[in-house]
Design an enzyme around this catalytic site. Sequence first.
Site, PDB file in Angstrom:
ATOM      1  N   ARG A 220       0.800  -1.225   0.000  1.00  0.00           N
ATOM      2  CA  ARG A 220       0.000   0.000   0.000  1.00  0.00           C
ATOM      3  C   ARG A 220       0.831   1.272   0.000  1.00  0.00           C
ATOM      4  O   ARG A 220       0.344   2.330  -0.360  1.00  0.00           O
ATOM      5  CB  ARG A 220      -0.848   0.049   1.283  1.00  0.00           C
ATOM      6  CG  ARG A 220      -2.011  -0.881   1.261  1.00  0.00           C
ATOM      7  CD  ARG A 220      -2.573  -1.050   2.661  1.00  0.00           C
ATOM      8  NE  ARG A 220      -3.509  -2.153   2.676  1.00  0.00           N
ATOM      9  CZ  ARG A 220      -4.812  -2.012   2.473  1.00  0.00           C
ATOM     10  NH1 ARG A 220      -5.337  -0.831   2.267  1.00  0.00           N
ATOM     11  NH2 ARG A 220      -5.608  -3.058   2.481  1.00  0.00           N
TER      12      ARG A 220
ATOM     13  N   PHE B 249      -5.407  -2.827  -1.915  1.00  0.00           N
ATOM     14  CA  PHE B 249      -5.902  -4.155  -2.303  1.00  0.00           C
ATOM     15  C   PHE B 249      -7.432  -4.193  -2.409  1.00  0.00           C
ATOM     16  O   PHE B 249      -7.991  -5.121  -2.975  1.00  0.00           O
ATOM     17  CB  PHE B 249      -5.457  -5.237  -1.298  1.00  0.00           C
ATOM     18  CG  PHE B 249      -3.959  -5.322  -1.101  1.00  0.00           C
ATOM     19  CD1 PHE B 249      -3.080  -4.766  -2.009  1.00  0.00           C
ATOM     20  CD2 PHE B 249      -3.449  -5.989   0.010  1.00  0.00           C
ATOM     21  CE1 PHE B 249      -1.707  -4.845  -1.819  1.00  0.00           C
ATOM     22  CE2 PHE B 249      -2.080  -6.079   0.209  1.00  0.00           C
ATOM     23  CZ  PHE B 249      -1.205  -5.498  -0.705  1.00  0.00           C
TER      24      PHE B 249
ATOM     25  N   GLU C 102       9.641 -23.448  21.886  1.00  0.00           N
ATOM     26  CA  GLU C 102      10.308 -22.200  21.492  1.00  0.00           C
ATOM     27  C   GLU C 102      10.741 -21.470  22.758  1.00  0.00           C
ATOM     28  O   GLU C 102      10.011 -21.473  23.755  1.00  0.00           O
ATOM     29  CB  GLU C 102       9.353 -21.313  20.713  1.00  0.00           C
ATOM     30  CG  GLU C 102       8.986 -21.873  19.365  1.00  0.00           C
ATOM     31  CD  GLU C 102       8.070 -20.928  18.615  1.00  0.00           C
ATOM     32  OE1 GLU C 102       8.580 -20.055  17.919  1.00  0.00           O
ATOM     33  OE2 GLU C 102       6.845 -21.061  18.768  1.00  0.00           O
TER      34      GLU C 102
ATOM     35  N   HIS D 152       1.149 -26.940  12.210  1.00  0.00           N
ATOM     36  CA  HIS D 152       2.456 -27.610  12.241  1.00  0.00           C
ATOM     37  C   HIS D 152       2.437 -28.956  12.990  1.00  0.00           C
ATOM     38  O   HIS D 152       2.933 -29.955  12.499  1.00  0.00           O
ATOM     39  CB  HIS D 152       3.505 -26.715  12.906  1.00  0.00           C
ATOM     40  CG  HIS D 152       3.569 -25.323  12.338  1.00  0.00           C
ATOM     41  ND1 HIS D 152       3.401 -25.057  11.007  1.00  0.00           N
ATOM     42  CD2 HIS D 152       3.797 -24.122  12.925  1.00  0.00           C
ATOM     43  CE1 HIS D 152       3.532 -23.748  10.802  1.00  0.00           C
ATOM     44  NE2 HIS D 152       3.766 -23.164  11.950  1.00  0.00           N
TER      45      HIS D 152
HETATM   46  C1  BG6 Z   1       4.753 -19.832  12.971  1.00  0.00           C
HETATM   47  C2  BG6 Z   1       4.040 -19.326  14.192  1.00  0.00           C
HETATM   48  O1  BG6 Z   1       3.870 -20.474  12.108  1.00  0.00           O
HETATM   49  O2  BG6 Z   1       5.776 -20.742  13.363  1.00  0.00           O
HETATM   50  C3  BG6 Z   1       5.008 -18.690  15.158  1.00  0.00           C
HETATM   51  O3  BG6 Z   1       3.053 -18.383  13.810  1.00  0.00           O
HETATM   52  C4  BG6 Z   1       6.143 -19.633  15.482  1.00  0.00           C
HETATM   53  O4  BG6 Z   1       4.356 -18.309  16.357  1.00  0.00           O
HETATM   54  C5  BG6 Z   1       6.771 -20.185  14.203  1.00  0.00           C
HETATM   55  O5  BG6 Z   1       7.104 -18.921  16.235  1.00  0.00           O
HETATM   56  C6  BG6 Z   1       7.780 -21.272  14.517  1.00  0.00           C
HETATM   57  O6  BG6 Z   1       8.430 -21.650  13.338  1.00  0.00           O
HETATM   58  P1  BG6 Z   1       9.912 -22.235  13.363  1.00  0.00           P
HETATM   59  O7  BG6 Z   1      10.195 -22.554  11.933  1.00  0.00           O
HETATM   60  O8  BG6 Z   1      10.786 -21.174  13.932  1.00  0.00           O
HETATM   61  O9  BG6 Z   1       9.851 -23.452  14.247  1.00  0.00           O
END
Ligand code: BG6
Length: 491
Positions: free
Chosen positions: A49, A93, A215, A239
Amino acid sequence: MAEQNETRCDLMMFGALGDLAQRKLFPALYQLERAKLLHPKSRILAIARKSLSRDEVRGLLRECLQKHVKSGEFEQAVVDCFLERVDYQCLDFTDPGGFSVLKDWRSAEPSNLIVYMATLPAMYGEIARNLRSNDCCDRNTRVVVEKPIGHDLESSKVINDELGEVYNEDQLFRIDHYLGKETVQNLIALRFANNLFASQWDQNHISHVEISVAESVGIEGRWGYFDKAGQVRDMVQNHLLQLLCLIAMDPPSDLSADSIRNEKVKVLKALRKITPDMMDAHVVRGQYTAGTSAGKPVPGYLEEEGAARGSKTETFVALKAVIDNWRWSGVPFYIRTGKRLPEKLSQIIIHFKPAPHYIFDSDQKHLANNKLIIRLQPDEGMALQILTKDQGLDKGMRLREGPLELTFSETFETDRIPDAYERLLWEIMKGNQYLFVRRDEVEHAWLWVDQIMRNWDESGQPPKRYAAGTWGPVASIAMITRDGRSWYEDA
Ligand code: BG6
Protein backbone atom coordinates in the site's frame (compact mmCIF):
# COMPACT_ATOMS: atom_id res chain seq x y z
CA MET A 1 19.82 -28.72 -5.68
CA ALA A 2 20.76 -30.13 -9.05
CA GLU A 3 17.58 -29.11 -10.81
CA GLN A 4 17.10 -26.18 -13.16
CA ASN A 5 14.00 -24.15 -13.63
CA GLU A 6 13.10 -24.37 -17.27
CA THR A 7 9.73 -22.75 -16.87
CA ARG A 8 9.59 -19.04 -16.56
CA CYS A 9 7.41 -17.92 -13.65
CA ASP A 10 6.62 -14.35 -12.77
CA LEU A 11 5.66 -13.61 -9.21
CA MET A 12 3.30 -11.02 -7.78
CA MET A 13 3.95 -10.55 -4.10
CA PHE A 14 1.08 -8.92 -2.19
CA GLY A 15 2.19 -7.64 1.21
CA ALA A 16 5.74 -7.24 -0.07
CA LEU A 17 6.74 -4.78 2.64
CA GLY A 18 5.38 -6.91 5.48
CA ASP A 19 7.32 -8.91 8.01
CA LEU A 20 6.94 -12.32 6.36
CA ALA A 21 8.00 -11.08 2.93
CA GLN A 22 10.99 -9.21 4.27
CA ARG A 23 12.17 -11.77 6.79
CA LYS A 24 11.50 -14.97 4.86
CA LEU A 25 10.25 -14.64 1.29
CA PHE A 26 12.73 -12.24 -0.30
CA PRO A 27 15.71 -13.94 1.39
CA ALA A 28 14.40 -17.29 0.11
CA LEU A 29 13.98 -15.94 -3.43
CA TYR A 30 17.48 -14.51 -3.23
CA GLN A 31 18.80 -17.96 -2.28
CA LEU A 32 17.05 -19.44 -5.32
CA GLU A 33 18.79 -16.80 -7.42
CA ARG A 34 22.08 -17.74 -5.82
CA ALA A 35 21.47 -21.40 -6.56
CA LYS A 36 20.70 -20.39 -10.18
CA LEU A 37 17.21 -21.79 -9.92
CA LEU A 38 15.31 -18.73 -11.10
CA HIS A 39 14.60 -18.65 -14.80
CA PRO A 40 16.69 -15.83 -16.33
CA LYS A 41 13.56 -13.98 -17.41
CA SER A 42 11.42 -14.38 -14.28
CA ARG A 43 10.19 -11.08 -12.84
CA ILE A 44 8.94 -10.17 -9.39
CA LEU A 45 6.34 -7.50 -8.75
CA ALA A 46 6.38 -6.36 -5.14
CA ILE A 47 2.96 -4.96 -4.22
CA ALA A 48 2.04 -3.01 -1.08
CA ARG A 49 0.00 0.00 0.00
CA LYS A 50 2.86 2.37 0.66
CA SER A 51 3.70 4.95 -1.97
CA LEU A 52 7.37 4.29 -2.81
CA SER A 53 9.42 4.31 -5.98
CA ARG A 54 10.91 1.16 -7.47
CA ASP A 55 14.40 2.27 -6.44
CA GLU A 56 13.32 2.95 -2.88
CA VAL A 57 11.87 -0.55 -2.66
CA ARG A 58 15.00 -2.09 -4.14
CA GLY A 59 16.98 -0.19 -1.51
CA LEU A 60 14.73 -1.57 1.25
CA LEU A 61 15.10 -5.09 -0.10
CA ARG A 62 18.87 -4.74 -0.21
CA GLU A 63 18.80 -3.79 3.47
CA CYS A 64 16.49 -6.66 4.32
CA LEU A 65 18.78 -9.13 2.54
CA GLN A 66 21.76 -7.71 4.38
CA LYS A 67 19.92 -8.28 7.63
CA HIS A 68 18.41 -11.70 7.01
CA VAL A 69 20.94 -13.48 4.80
CA LYS A 70 24.03 -14.88 6.54
CA SER A 71 27.05 -12.73 5.76
CA GLY A 72 28.93 -15.57 4.03
CA GLU A 73 25.95 -16.06 1.71
CA PHE A 74 25.43 -12.40 0.84
CA GLU A 75 27.01 -11.92 -2.60
CA GLN A 76 26.84 -8.42 -3.97
CA ALA A 77 26.72 -9.47 -7.63
CA VAL A 78 23.90 -11.95 -6.99
CA VAL A 79 21.97 -9.35 -4.99
CA ASP A 80 22.27 -6.87 -7.88
CA CYS A 81 21.09 -9.44 -10.35
CA PHE A 82 18.19 -10.43 -8.09
CA LEU A 83 17.05 -6.85 -7.48
CA GLU A 84 17.05 -6.21 -11.24
CA ARG A 85 14.07 -8.56 -11.41
CA VAL A 86 12.07 -6.60 -8.85
CA ASP A 87 9.56 -3.94 -9.72
CA TYR A 88 7.17 -2.22 -7.31
CA GLN A 89 3.50 -1.33 -7.43
CA CYS A 90 1.71 0.70 -4.79
CA LEU A 91 -1.85 -0.59 -4.56
CA ASP A 92 -4.89 -0.49 -2.32
CA PHE A 93 -5.90 -4.15 -2.30
CA THR A 94 -9.55 -3.22 -1.83
CA ASP A 95 -9.71 -1.01 -4.93
CA PRO A 96 -10.72 -3.17 -7.91
CA GLY A 97 -9.93 -0.39 -10.38
CA GLY A 98 -6.33 -0.18 -9.19
CA PHE A 99 -5.69 -3.77 -10.28
CA SER A 100 -5.70 -2.82 -13.95
CA VAL A 101 -2.02 -1.83 -13.66
CA LEU A 102 -1.29 -5.42 -12.73
CA LYS A 103 -2.84 -6.52 -15.97
CA ASP A 104 -0.49 -4.23 -17.87
CA TRP A 105 2.52 -5.66 -16.03
CA ARG A 106 1.27 -9.13 -16.73
CA SER A 107 0.51 -8.78 -20.39
CA ALA A 108 3.80 -6.99 -21.13
CA GLU A 109 5.51 -10.39 -21.12
CA PRO A 110 3.12 -13.29 -20.59
CA SER A 111 4.40 -16.22 -18.51
CA ASN A 112 3.26 -18.56 -15.76
CA LEU A 113 2.13 -16.50 -12.83
CA ILE A 114 2.52 -17.06 -9.10
CA VAL A 115 0.42 -14.85 -6.86
CA TYR A 116 1.75 -14.83 -3.31
CA MET A 117 -0.69 -13.41 -0.79
CA ALA A 118 1.55 -12.49 2.13
CA THR A 119 -1.33 -10.53 3.64
CA LEU A 120 -3.97 -11.01 6.29
CA PRO A 121 -6.15 -14.01 5.36
CA ALA A 122 -9.20 -11.71 5.43
CA MET A 123 -7.80 -10.12 2.24
CA TYR A 124 -7.41 -13.34 0.22
CA GLY A 125 -10.92 -13.39 -1.24
CA GLU A 126 -10.91 -9.75 -2.23
CA ILE A 127 -7.50 -9.94 -3.88
CA ALA A 128 -8.58 -13.07 -5.79
CA ARG A 129 -11.77 -11.40 -7.04
CA ASN A 130 -9.98 -8.22 -8.03
CA LEU A 131 -7.37 -10.19 -9.96
CA ARG A 132 -10.10 -12.09 -11.77
CA SER A 133 -12.15 -9.03 -12.66
CA ASN A 134 -9.04 -7.45 -14.15
CA ASP A 135 -8.10 -10.55 -16.16
CA CYS A 136 -4.88 -10.95 -14.23
CA CYS A 137 -5.01 -14.69 -13.79
CA ASP A 138 -5.77 -17.76 -15.82
CA ARG A 139 -5.93 -21.50 -15.43
CA ASN A 140 -2.14 -21.67 -14.99
CA THR A 141 -1.93 -19.13 -12.19
CA ARG A 142 -0.69 -20.57 -8.90
CA VAL A 143 -1.91 -18.89 -5.76
CA VAL A 144 -0.03 -19.11 -2.50
CA VAL A 145 -1.68 -18.43 0.84
CA GLU A 146 -0.35 -18.59 4.36
CA LYS A 147 -1.80 -19.96 7.54
CA PRO A 148 -3.89 -19.27 9.50
CA ILE A 149 -6.71 -20.15 7.12
CA GLY A 150 -9.44 -18.82 9.41
CA HIS A 151 -9.71 -19.08 13.17
CA ASP A 152 -12.06 -22.06 13.22
CA LEU A 153 -13.74 -24.46 10.81
CA GLU A 154 -16.50 -22.07 9.78
CA SER A 155 -14.24 -19.11 9.06
CA SER A 156 -11.78 -21.33 7.18
CA LYS A 157 -14.66 -22.49 4.96
CA VAL A 158 -15.49 -18.89 4.14
CA ILE A 159 -11.89 -18.17 3.09
CA ASN A 160 -11.57 -21.40 1.14
CA ASP A 161 -14.92 -20.79 -0.57
CA GLU A 162 -13.82 -17.32 -1.62
CA LEU A 163 -10.58 -18.68 -3.06
CA GLY A 164 -12.46 -21.59 -4.59
CA GLU A 165 -14.76 -19.21 -6.49
CA VAL A 166 -11.78 -17.99 -8.46
CA TYR A 167 -9.26 -20.85 -8.45
CA ASN A 168 -9.37 -24.62 -8.69
CA GLU A 169 -7.91 -26.65 -5.84
CA ASP A 170 -4.94 -27.64 -8.01
CA GLN A 171 -3.99 -23.96 -8.30
CA LEU A 172 -3.94 -23.36 -4.55
CA PHE A 173 -0.74 -23.72 -2.54
CA ARG A 174 -1.58 -23.45 1.16
CA ILE A 175 1.63 -23.06 3.07
CA ASP A 176 2.51 -24.80 6.28
CA HIS A 177 6.17 -23.89 6.44
CA TYR A 178 6.97 -26.98 8.53
CA LEU A 179 6.40 -29.08 5.41
CA GLY A 180 9.22 -27.19 3.73
CA LYS A 181 11.76 -28.09 6.40
CA GLU A 182 14.24 -30.61 5.04
CA THR A 183 14.05 -32.71 8.18
CA VAL A 184 10.28 -32.86 8.02
CA GLN A 185 10.46 -34.16 4.46
CA ASN A 186 13.00 -36.61 5.74
CA LEU A 187 10.21 -38.26 7.71
CA ILE A 188 8.83 -39.46 4.40
CA ALA A 189 12.23 -40.84 3.36
CA LEU A 190 12.83 -42.41 6.76
CA ARG A 191 9.50 -44.15 6.86
CA PHE A 192 9.00 -45.22 3.30
CA ALA A 193 12.52 -45.86 2.04
CA ASN A 194 13.61 -48.04 4.98
CA ASN A 195 11.83 -51.33 5.25
CA LEU A 196 13.50 -51.78 8.63
CA PHE A 197 11.19 -49.13 10.07
CA ALA A 198 8.20 -49.83 7.85
CA SER A 199 7.80 -53.27 9.39
CA GLN A 200 7.99 -51.89 12.95
CA TRP A 201 5.70 -48.90 12.54
CA ASP A 202 2.51 -49.90 14.34
CA GLN A 203 0.87 -50.82 17.61
CA ASN A 204 2.61 -54.18 17.70
CA HIS A 205 5.99 -52.50 18.09
CA ILE A 206 5.46 -48.89 19.21
CA SER A 207 4.20 -48.03 22.68
CA HIS A 208 3.77 -44.28 22.27
CA VAL A 209 4.95 -41.26 20.30
CA GLU A 210 6.08 -37.89 21.61
CA ILE A 211 6.11 -34.72 19.51
CA SER A 212 7.57 -31.57 21.07
CA VAL A 213 7.90 -28.20 19.40
CA ALA A 214 9.37 -25.83 21.95
CA GLU A 215 10.31 -22.20 21.49
CA SER A 216 12.34 -20.09 23.88
CA VAL A 217 10.96 -16.83 22.48
CA GLY A 218 7.80 -15.23 23.78
CA ILE A 219 5.32 -13.64 21.42
CA GLU A 220 7.81 -11.14 19.97
CA GLY A 221 5.66 -8.03 19.81
CA ARG A 222 2.80 -9.98 18.18
CA TRP A 223 0.36 -9.75 21.09
CA GLY A 224 -2.44 -8.41 18.88
CA TYR A 225 -2.30 -11.43 16.58
CA PHE A 226 -1.29 -14.03 19.12
CA ASP A 227 -3.89 -13.24 21.74
CA LYS A 228 -6.69 -13.93 19.24
CA ALA A 229 -4.98 -17.11 18.10
CA GLY A 230 -3.22 -18.87 20.99
CA GLN A 231 -0.91 -21.83 20.73
CA VAL A 232 -3.53 -24.29 19.51
CA ARG A 233 -4.49 -22.21 16.47
CA ASP A 234 -0.97 -20.91 15.89
CA MET A 235 0.92 -24.21 16.12
CA VAL A 236 -1.23 -27.29 16.77
CA GLN A 237 -3.90 -26.89 14.08
CA ASN A 238 -1.18 -26.76 11.45
CA HIS A 239 2.46 -27.61 12.24
CA LEU A 240 1.94 -30.17 15.01
CA LEU A 241 -0.91 -31.97 13.29
CA GLN A 242 1.08 -32.09 10.05
CA LEU A 243 3.96 -33.74 11.94
CA LEU A 244 1.55 -36.17 13.54
CA CYS A 245 0.12 -37.05 10.12
CA LEU A 246 3.55 -37.69 8.62
CA ILE A 247 4.36 -40.06 11.47
CA ALA A 248 1.01 -41.79 11.54
CA MET A 249 -0.06 -42.00 7.89
CA ASP A 250 -0.13 -45.22 5.92
CA PRO A 251 2.36 -45.57 3.07
CA PRO A 252 1.12 -43.66 0.01
CA SER A 253 1.17 -45.55 -3.27
CA ASP A 254 3.47 -42.92 -4.77
CA LEU A 255 4.90 -39.49 -4.04
CA SER A 256 2.19 -37.55 -5.82
CA ALA A 257 0.52 -34.73 -3.93
CA ASP A 258 -2.86 -36.39 -3.69
CA SER A 259 -1.54 -39.81 -2.70
CA ILE A 260 0.26 -38.22 0.25
CA ARG A 261 -2.57 -35.89 1.16
CA ASN A 262 -5.19 -38.66 0.98
CA GLU A 263 -3.23 -40.60 3.59
CA LYS A 264 -2.83 -37.56 5.84
CA VAL A 265 -6.55 -36.86 5.70
CA LYS A 266 -7.30 -40.43 6.80
CA VAL A 267 -5.23 -39.81 9.94
CA LEU A 268 -6.98 -36.53 10.71
CA LYS A 269 -10.35 -38.22 10.32
CA ALA A 270 -9.31 -41.00 12.68
CA LEU A 271 -8.28 -38.61 15.49
CA ARG A 272 -10.57 -39.26 18.45
CA LYS A 273 -12.64 -36.22 19.32
CA ILE A 274 -11.69 -34.87 22.75
CA THR A 275 -15.00 -34.54 24.60
CA PRO A 276 -15.45 -32.43 27.78
CA ASP A 277 -15.12 -35.48 30.05
CA MET A 278 -11.74 -36.30 28.46
CA MET A 279 -10.23 -32.84 28.94
CA ASP A 280 -8.54 -33.41 32.31
CA ALA A 281 -6.70 -36.49 31.14
CA HIS A 282 -5.94 -35.35 27.59
CA VAL A 283 -5.34 -31.60 27.53
CA VAL A 284 -3.22 -29.14 29.51
CA ARG A 285 -3.41 -25.46 28.72
CA GLY A 286 -0.73 -23.12 30.03
CA GLN A 287 0.25 -19.47 30.02
CA TYR A 288 3.69 -18.20 30.96
CA THR A 289 4.39 -15.87 33.84
CA ALA A 290 7.56 -13.88 34.40
CA GLY A 291 10.73 -15.95 34.51
CA THR A 292 14.04 -16.19 32.71
CA SER A 293 15.16 -16.84 29.18
CA ALA A 294 18.83 -17.41 28.33
CA GLY A 295 19.67 -16.29 31.85
CA LYS A 296 17.84 -12.96 31.57
CA PRO A 297 14.62 -11.97 33.30
CA VAL A 298 11.61 -11.82 30.96
CA PRO A 299 8.04 -10.63 31.56
CA GLY A 300 5.00 -12.86 31.77
CA TYR A 301 2.51 -13.08 28.90
CA LEU A 302 0.14 -10.67 30.61
CA GLU A 303 2.93 -8.12 31.05
CA GLU A 304 4.10 -8.20 27.42
CA GLU A 305 3.87 -5.02 25.39
CA GLY A 306 0.27 -4.39 24.32
CA ALA A 307 -1.14 -7.05 26.64
CA ALA A 308 -4.72 -6.87 27.88
CA ARG A 309 -5.49 -7.88 31.44
CA GLY A 310 -7.05 -11.20 32.24
CA SER A 311 -6.46 -12.88 28.87
CA LYS A 312 -6.97 -16.65 28.97
CA THR A 313 -5.05 -17.27 25.77
CA GLU A 314 -2.78 -20.28 25.98
CA THR A 315 0.93 -20.01 25.24
CA PHE A 316 1.47 -23.71 25.94
CA VAL A 317 -0.52 -26.82 25.27
CA ALA A 318 0.10 -30.49 25.93
CA LEU A 319 -2.25 -33.04 24.41
CA LYS A 320 -2.71 -36.75 24.44
CA ALA A 321 -4.08 -37.57 21.01
CA VAL A 322 -5.60 -40.92 20.16
CA ILE A 323 -5.87 -42.27 16.63
CA ASP A 324 -8.71 -44.69 16.21
CA ASN A 325 -7.45 -47.05 13.55
CA TRP A 326 -5.90 -50.49 13.30
CA ARG A 327 -2.29 -49.32 13.07
CA TRP A 328 -2.36 -47.06 16.13
CA SER A 329 -4.85 -48.73 18.42
CA GLY A 330 -3.63 -48.20 22.01
CA VAL A 331 -0.69 -45.95 21.00
CA PRO A 332 -1.09 -42.43 22.38
CA PHE A 333 0.56 -39.47 20.68
CA TYR A 334 1.73 -36.98 23.31
CA ILE A 335 2.04 -33.56 21.74
CA ARG A 336 3.48 -30.49 23.37
CA THR A 337 4.26 -27.00 22.19
CA GLY A 338 4.83 -23.69 23.91
CA LYS A 339 6.43 -20.29 23.99
CA ARG A 340 9.08 -19.31 26.55
CA LEU A 341 10.21 -22.87 27.15
CA PRO A 342 13.85 -23.49 28.09
CA GLU A 343 15.12 -23.90 24.52
CA LYS A 344 14.16 -23.93 20.86
CA LEU A 345 13.75 -27.56 20.02
CA SER A 346 11.53 -29.62 17.73
CA GLN A 347 11.77 -33.35 18.07
CA ILE A 348 9.78 -36.51 17.65
CA ILE A 349 10.46 -39.56 19.79
CA ILE A 350 9.16 -42.94 18.76
CA HIS A 351 9.14 -45.18 21.84
CA PHE A 352 9.26 -48.83 20.86
CA LYS A 353 7.80 -51.56 23.04
CA PRO A 354 10.19 -53.62 25.15
CA ALA A 355 11.21 -57.14 24.14
CA PRO A 356 8.40 -59.58 25.01
CA HIS A 357 10.44 -61.46 27.62
CA TYR A 358 12.98 -59.62 29.76
CA ILE A 359 16.02 -61.58 31.03
CA PHE A 360 18.43 -58.91 32.32
CA ASP A 361 18.86 -57.28 35.74
CA SER A 362 15.47 -56.17 37.00
CA ASP A 363 16.76 -52.75 38.12
CA GLN A 364 17.48 -51.94 34.46
CA LYS A 365 14.07 -52.84 33.15
CA HIS A 366 13.21 -49.17 32.61
CA LEU A 367 15.88 -49.08 29.90
CA ALA A 368 14.32 -51.86 27.94
CA ASN A 369 12.62 -49.98 25.14
CA ASN A 370 14.37 -48.65 22.05
CA LYS A 371 13.72 -45.09 21.05
CA LEU A 372 14.03 -43.38 17.71
CA ILE A 373 14.75 -39.70 18.22
CA ILE A 374 14.12 -37.49 15.22
CA ARG A 375 15.56 -34.00 15.72
CA LEU A 376 13.89 -31.49 13.42
CA GLN A 377 15.66 -28.42 14.76
CA PRO A 378 18.23 -27.38 15.76
CA ASP A 379 21.04 -29.86 15.07
CA GLU A 380 18.98 -31.83 12.53
CA GLY A 381 19.44 -35.56 12.62
CA MET A 382 18.26 -38.77 14.18
CA ALA A 383 19.44 -41.24 16.76
CA LEU A 384 18.28 -44.75 17.46
CA GLN A 385 18.76 -45.56 21.13
CA ILE A 386 19.72 -49.20 21.44
CA LEU A 387 20.85 -51.38 24.33
CA THR A 388 24.22 -53.04 24.39
CA LYS A 389 26.28 -54.81 27.01
CA ASP A 390 28.38 -52.58 29.21
CA GLN A 391 32.09 -53.21 28.55
CA GLY A 392 34.39 -54.77 31.18
CA LEU A 393 34.98 -57.94 33.15
CA ASP A 394 33.25 -56.57 36.20
CA LYS A 395 30.06 -55.57 34.35
CA GLY A 396 28.49 -59.02 33.80
CA MET A 397 25.47 -58.57 31.55
CA ARG A 398 24.75 -55.02 32.64
CA LEU A 399 23.02 -53.05 29.91
CA ARG A 400 23.94 -49.69 28.56
CA GLU A 401 21.86 -47.40 26.37
CA GLY A 402 23.64 -45.68 23.49
CA PRO A 403 22.76 -44.02 20.21
CA LEU A 404 23.21 -45.08 16.62
CA GLU A 405 23.63 -41.48 15.63
CA LEU A 406 23.16 -39.56 12.40
CA THR A 407 23.75 -35.82 12.49
CA PHE A 408 22.98 -34.61 8.99
CA SER A 409 25.47 -31.75 8.91
CA GLU A 410 28.35 -34.03 9.97
CA THR A 411 27.50 -37.23 8.11
CA PHE A 412 26.61 -35.66 4.81
CA GLU A 413 28.91 -32.66 5.10
CA THR A 414 26.03 -30.44 4.07
CA ASP A 415 27.12 -26.81 3.56
CA ARG A 416 23.76 -25.43 4.44
CA ILE A 417 20.27 -26.72 5.01
CA PRO A 418 17.89 -24.62 2.89
CA ASP A 419 15.26 -22.64 4.71
CA ALA A 420 11.73 -24.04 4.44
CA TYR A 421 10.59 -21.18 2.22
CA GLU A 422 13.30 -21.88 -0.35
CA ARG A 423 12.03 -25.40 -0.80
CA LEU A 424 8.39 -24.29 -0.83
CA LEU A 425 8.90 -21.50 -3.38
CA TRP A 426 10.87 -23.86 -5.57
CA GLU A 427 8.11 -26.49 -5.47
CA ILE A 428 5.52 -23.82 -6.34
CA MET A 429 7.58 -22.84 -9.37
CA LYS A 430 7.61 -26.47 -10.44
CA GLY A 431 3.87 -26.72 -9.76
CA ASN A 432 4.28 -29.55 -7.27
CA GLN A 433 1.66 -29.54 -4.51
CA TYR A 434 2.90 -32.40 -2.33
CA LEU A 435 4.27 -30.05 0.34
CA PHE A 436 1.10 -27.96 0.49
CA VAL A 437 -2.05 -28.47 2.46
CA ARG A 438 -5.29 -29.43 0.75
CA ARG A 439 -8.60 -27.91 1.77
CA ASP A 440 -9.92 -31.07 3.44
CA GLU A 441 -6.76 -31.33 5.57
CA VAL A 442 -7.27 -27.79 6.84
CA GLU A 443 -10.90 -28.51 7.63
CA HIS A 444 -10.39 -31.80 9.43
CA ALA A 445 -7.63 -30.23 11.50
CA TRP A 446 -9.96 -27.39 12.47
CA LEU A 447 -12.74 -29.81 13.33
CA TRP A 448 -10.49 -31.53 15.85
CA VAL A 449 -9.02 -28.44 17.51
CA ASP A 450 -12.35 -26.53 17.50
CA GLN A 451 -13.74 -29.12 19.87
CA ILE A 452 -10.88 -28.56 22.32
CA MET A 453 -11.31 -24.80 22.25
CA ARG A 454 -15.07 -25.14 22.67
CA ASN A 455 -14.47 -27.29 25.75
CA TRP A 456 -12.22 -24.58 27.19
CA ASP A 457 -14.79 -21.88 26.51
CA GLU A 458 -17.53 -23.90 28.14
CA SER A 459 -15.52 -24.86 31.21
CA GLY A 460 -14.38 -21.26 31.76
CA GLN A 461 -11.23 -22.58 33.44
CA PRO A 462 -8.17 -20.33 33.14
CA PRO A 463 -4.89 -21.69 31.77
CA LYS A 464 -2.39 -23.11 34.22
CA ARG A 465 0.60 -20.88 34.91
CA TYR A 466 4.21 -21.80 34.23
CA ALA A 467 7.27 -19.66 34.75
CA ALA A 468 9.04 -18.55 31.56
CA GLY A 469 12.08 -20.77 31.05
CA THR A 470 10.42 -23.98 32.32
CA TRP A 471 8.85 -26.89 30.40
CA GLY A 472 5.25 -25.77 30.95
CA PRO A 473 2.76 -26.39 33.76
CA VAL A 474 3.45 -29.34 36.04
CA ALA A 475 0.07 -30.70 34.95
CA SER A 476 1.66 -31.58 31.60
CA ILE A 477 4.13 -33.80 33.43
CA ALA A 478 1.32 -35.30 35.46
CA MET A 479 -0.63 -36.02 32.25
CA ILE A 480 2.05 -38.33 30.89
CA THR A 481 3.14 -39.68 34.30
CA ARG A 482 -0.39 -40.99 34.92
CA ASP A 483 0.22 -43.33 31.99
CA GLY A 484 3.50 -44.52 33.55
CA ARG A 485 5.62 -42.51 31.09
CA SER A 486 7.66 -39.33 31.04
CA TRP A 487 8.61 -36.63 28.57
CA TYR A 488 11.92 -37.48 27.01
CA GLU A 489 13.99 -34.78 28.73
CA ASP A 490 12.62 -35.85 32.14
CA ALA A 491 13.45 -39.51 31.61
C1 BG6 B 1 4.75 -19.83 12.97
C2 BG6 B 1 4.04 -19.33 14.19
O1 BG6 B 1 3.87 -20.47 12.11
O2 BG6 B 1 5.78 -20.74 13.36
C3 BG6 B 1 5.01 -18.69 15.16
O3 BG6 B 1 3.05 -18.38 13.81
C4 BG6 B 1 6.14 -19.63 15.48
O4 BG6 B 1 4.36 -18.31 16.36
C5 BG6 B 1 6.77 -20.18 14.20
O5 BG6 B 1 7.10 -18.92 16.24
C6 BG6 B 1 7.78 -21.27 14.52
O6 BG6 B 1 8.43 -21.65 13.34
P1 BG6 B 1 9.91 -22.23 13.36
O7 BG6 B 1 10.20 -22.55 11.93
O8 BG6 B 1 10.79 -21.17 13.93
O9 BG6 B 1 9.85 -23.45 14.25
